[in-house]
Design an enzyme around this catalytic site. Structure first.
Site, PDB file in Angstrom:
ATOM      1  N   GLU A  33       1.019  -1.086   0.115  1.00 48.67           N
ATOM      2  CA  GLU A  33      -0.369  -0.133   0.349  1.00 48.67           C
ATOM      3  C   GLU A  33       0.856   1.414  -0.069  1.00 48.67           C
ATOM      4  O   GLU A  33       1.775   1.309   0.968  1.00 48.67           O
ATOM      5  CB  GLU A  33      -1.143  -0.204   1.672  1.00 48.67           C
ATOM      6  CG  GLU A  33      -1.429   1.043   1.491  1.00 48.67           C
ATOM      7  CD  GLU A  33      -2.564   1.228   2.676  1.00 48.67           C
ATOM      8  OE1 GLU A  33      -2.266   0.237   3.423  1.00 48.67           O
ATOM      9  OE2 GLU A  33      -3.295   2.530   2.413  1.00 48.67           O
ATOM     10  N   ARG A 257       4.866 -12.940   9.503  1.00 48.14           N
ATOM     11  CA  ARG A 257       5.473 -11.481   9.660  1.00 48.14           C
ATOM     12  C   ARG A 257       7.266 -11.225  10.106  1.00 48.14           C
ATOM     13  O   ARG A 257       7.270 -11.641  11.258  1.00 48.14           O
ATOM     14  CB  ARG A 257       4.862 -10.203  10.174  1.00 48.14           C
ATOM     15  CG  ARG A 257       3.585  -9.068   9.828  1.00 48.14           C
ATOM     16  CD  ARG A 257       3.096  -8.330  11.117  1.00 48.14           C
ATOM     17  NE  ARG A 257       2.375  -8.240   9.842  1.00 48.14           N
ATOM     18  CZ  ARG A 257       2.147  -6.595   8.723  1.00 48.14           C
ATOM     19  NH1 ARG A 257       3.830  -6.167   9.250  1.00 48.14           N
ATOM     20  NH2 ARG A 257       1.569  -6.478   8.085  1.00 48.14           N
ATOM     21  N   LYS A 267       4.244   1.042   9.190  1.00 44.16           N
ATOM     22  CA  LYS A 267       4.555   2.607   8.950  1.00 44.16           C
ATOM     23  C   LYS A 267       3.478   3.614   9.118  1.00 44.16           C
ATOM     24  O   LYS A 267       4.326   4.640   9.632  1.00 44.16           O
ATOM     25  CB  LYS A 267       3.894   1.695   7.390  1.00 44.16           C
ATOM     26  CG  LYS A 267       4.642   0.825   6.343  1.00 44.16           C
ATOM     27  CD  LYS A 267       3.799   1.264   4.666  1.00 44.16           C
ATOM     28  CE  LYS A 267       3.288   0.246   4.594  1.00 44.16           C
ATOM     29  NZ  LYS A 267       2.864  -0.361   3.374  1.00 44.16           N
TER      30      LYS A 267
END
Ligand code: ATP
Ligand code: MG
Length: 554
Positions: A33, A257, A267
């Site tokens: 994204e 992850r 982020k």
């Protein structure tokens, strides 16, 4: 490039699917994204997705999952592309979920027509309230009873901008009693009167991530849709859309992850550090971003090696940052040019060296690369050495300079310290030494023995440089793991220390960002992009050895 023998579990699945003939070729994608810069966690996903392409001769697209106009920006798109290329990967197609907005809208209409979606006027709070809990089933409200015609009309009017933000949402009609909360009539479209970085003002309704991500994979015929574990319980939802819409069945595979110690990775948190000026931008060399690591002097190979070494797994864990540093040292040892720089200068006068003269000596560029190349360094009667390489009253085991002691100047001569001078505060200001002309490196006939080998620069020829030394950005191993405490409380106040006046050999005045140097006996360094001919600035990538582990034990 890097070698790797055993297959990870995703590669095993892909290999089976190819062997069984389920797929003739594979298609993967990396789907960021564009709401921030890529970080070292993304590197794992990039190496995995592009690695599958390379290993199985498939294809890998770069797809921007840009469904949220509030947080996405074109500059992030550009930064992401740059980082992937720098890491050494090539995408087949560059795609955007926003290019599918028309198709996604059409699919939403299709669901409405089949009685599988409805417009809900409830507030976010009401919707949350009606959802129930994992142990208590949710309940539908009266809006779920709307007719297809009414829903079609309202959804179109949502699209036409007739309603305000939050006034209505479109929900898929699935199962309010499902043990999987995500299947309890999830939101699939919302009103957001905000311009999008690519579609501008065209849309005032946007698909939810969950209504865009899986379908984008289908549109692109992604065979293996790899994502992280938090999407595991989204999989039934994506599969529901695939089934109801009758579209390409991408197979989603989740992996854990990858987290790194002494930093934060989301982020959103990294953006806070940037916005609150706790670091100097996304590419601050202390950031765990790809651009920060690059600026700090990490090589792309060291990051790929790191990702391969940690591999992928089904269980989440935290990798100690010292492994990343190890990978940096391992690669830099192979590629960095050896040079001399003095960070804390102490003047040495060689009293028997002819006044005003100089000579060139040869410094090996890299004993590890097998090329045996050298560069020239000026030697003269006035040098700087590192202050810590002298002791007024050294213990026996100190193999560097002290009164009457000898050391070798790397690539130069053996010198002996005959005396030293001090200022009124007792600080040593100068060493007076003699050199042995027959002891020149490479042609030493002096028969003298000196255990210590020191780095140095010639004062008249050296250039001044600023040195930026970085340490971990957080003192705590897991700064976001403390209940009730903000991760920013754990920021290391000494994560940056600047040496304003270090001295470097003149060869280094041509150094450019992207080049890597080993400052002999000190560490690996790279020129910062802020560096100019007038003001040279170097970043310390890593020290030569892991000093953190030792300091922690004290
Ligand atoms: P963040 O929470 O850091 O913002 P994200 O998952 O929201 O990360 P995306 O841009 O959606 O960021 O991520 C693109 C891809 O990278 C996704 O497939 C995601 O699963 C993967 N990814 C993100 N963070 C990690 C990580 N720490 N380890 C491995 N893969 C990751
Ligand atoms: Mg995300």
């Amino acid at each position: 490039m890097e070698t790797k023998v055993s297959l990870n579990f995703v590669e095993e699945i892909v290999e089976k699917d190819l062997a069984s003939g389920k797929h003739e070729t594979i298609q993967t994608r990396f789907p960021p994204e564009p709401n921030g810069f890529l970080h070292i966690g993304h590197a794992s996903s990039i190496c995995l997705n592009f690695g599958l392409k390379n290993r199985f001769n498939g294809k890998c697209n770069l797809r921007f999952d840009d469904t949220n106009p509030s947080t996405e920006e074109t500059r992030y798109v550009e930064a992401i592309k740059k980082d992937i290329q720098w890491l050494g990967f090539e995408w087949d197609k560059e795609l955007y979920a926003s290019d599918y907005f028309d198709q996604l809208y059409a699919w939403a209409v299709q669901l409405i027509k089949e009685g599988l979606a409805y417009v809900d006027d409830s507030s976010a709070e009401e919707i949350a309230e009606q959802k129930g809990t994992p142990t208590k089933p949710g309940s539908r409200n009266k809006f779920a009873e709307r007719t297809v015609e009414e829903n079609l009309d309202l959804f179109e009017r949502m699209k036409n901008g007739e309603f305000e933000n939050g006034a209505k949402v479109l929900r898929a009609k699935i199962d309010m009693a499902s043990p999987n909360m995500l299947l309890r009539d999830p939101l699939i479209y919302r009103i957001k009167k905000e311009p999008h970085h690519r579609t501008g003002d065209k849309w005032v309704i946007y698909p939810m991530y969950d209504f865009a991500h899986g379908q984008s994979d289908s549109i692109e015929n992604v065979t293996h849709s790899i994502c992280t574990l938090e999407f595991e319980n989204h999989r039934p939802l994506y599969n529901w859309f695939i089934e109801k819409l009758g579209i390409f069945p991408s197979r989603q595979i989740e992996f854990a992850r990858r987290n790194l110690s002494h930093t934060v990775m989301s982020k959103r948190k990294l953006l806070q550090l940037v916005n609150e000026n706790l670091v100097n931008g996304w590419d601050d060399p202390r950031m765990p971003t790809i651009s920060g690591l690059r600026r700090r002097g990490y090589t792309a190979a060291s990051i790929r090696n790191y990702a391969n070494k940690i591999g992928i797994a089904r269980r989440e864990n935290v990798i100690d940052v010292s492994l990343l540093e190890f990978c940096a040292r391992e690669d830099l040892n192979k590629v960095a040019t050896r040079v001399m720089a003095v960070l804390d200068p102490l003047k040495v006068v060689i009293t028997n060296y002819p006044k005003g003269e100089m000579e060139w000596v040869e410094m090996p560029n890299n004993p590890e690369d097998g090329k045996n190349t050298v560069h020239r360094m000026p030697f003269s009667g006035e040098l700087y050495i590192e202050r810590k390489d002298f002791m007024e009253d050294p213990p026996k085991k100190f193999f560097r300079l002290g009164p009457g002691r000898m050391s070798r100047l790397k690539a130069g001569y053996i010198i002996r310290c005959d005396g030293f001078e001090k200022d009124e505060n007792g600080k040593v200001t100068q060493l007076n030494c003699t050199y042995f002309p027959e002891s020149k490196s490479g042609q030493d006939t002096s028969g003298l023995k000196a255990k210590g080998v020191l780095h140095w620069v010639s004062i008249a020829h050296a250039a001044k440089a600023e040195i930026r030394q970085y340490d971990r950005l957080f003192l705590d191993e897991n700064p976001q793991g403390h209940e009730g405490k903000d991760f920013k409380e754990f920021i290391n106040p000494d994560s940056l220390s600047v040496i304003e006046e270090a001295y470097i050999e003149p060869f280094l005045t041509n150094a450019e960002p992207g080049k890597h140097y080993q400052f002999m006996r000190t560490g690996y360094f790279t020129p910062d992009p802020d560096s100019t001919k007038e003001k040279l600035i170097f970043n310390r990538t890593v020290t030569l050895r892991d000093s953190w582990a030792k300091a922690q034990r004290k």
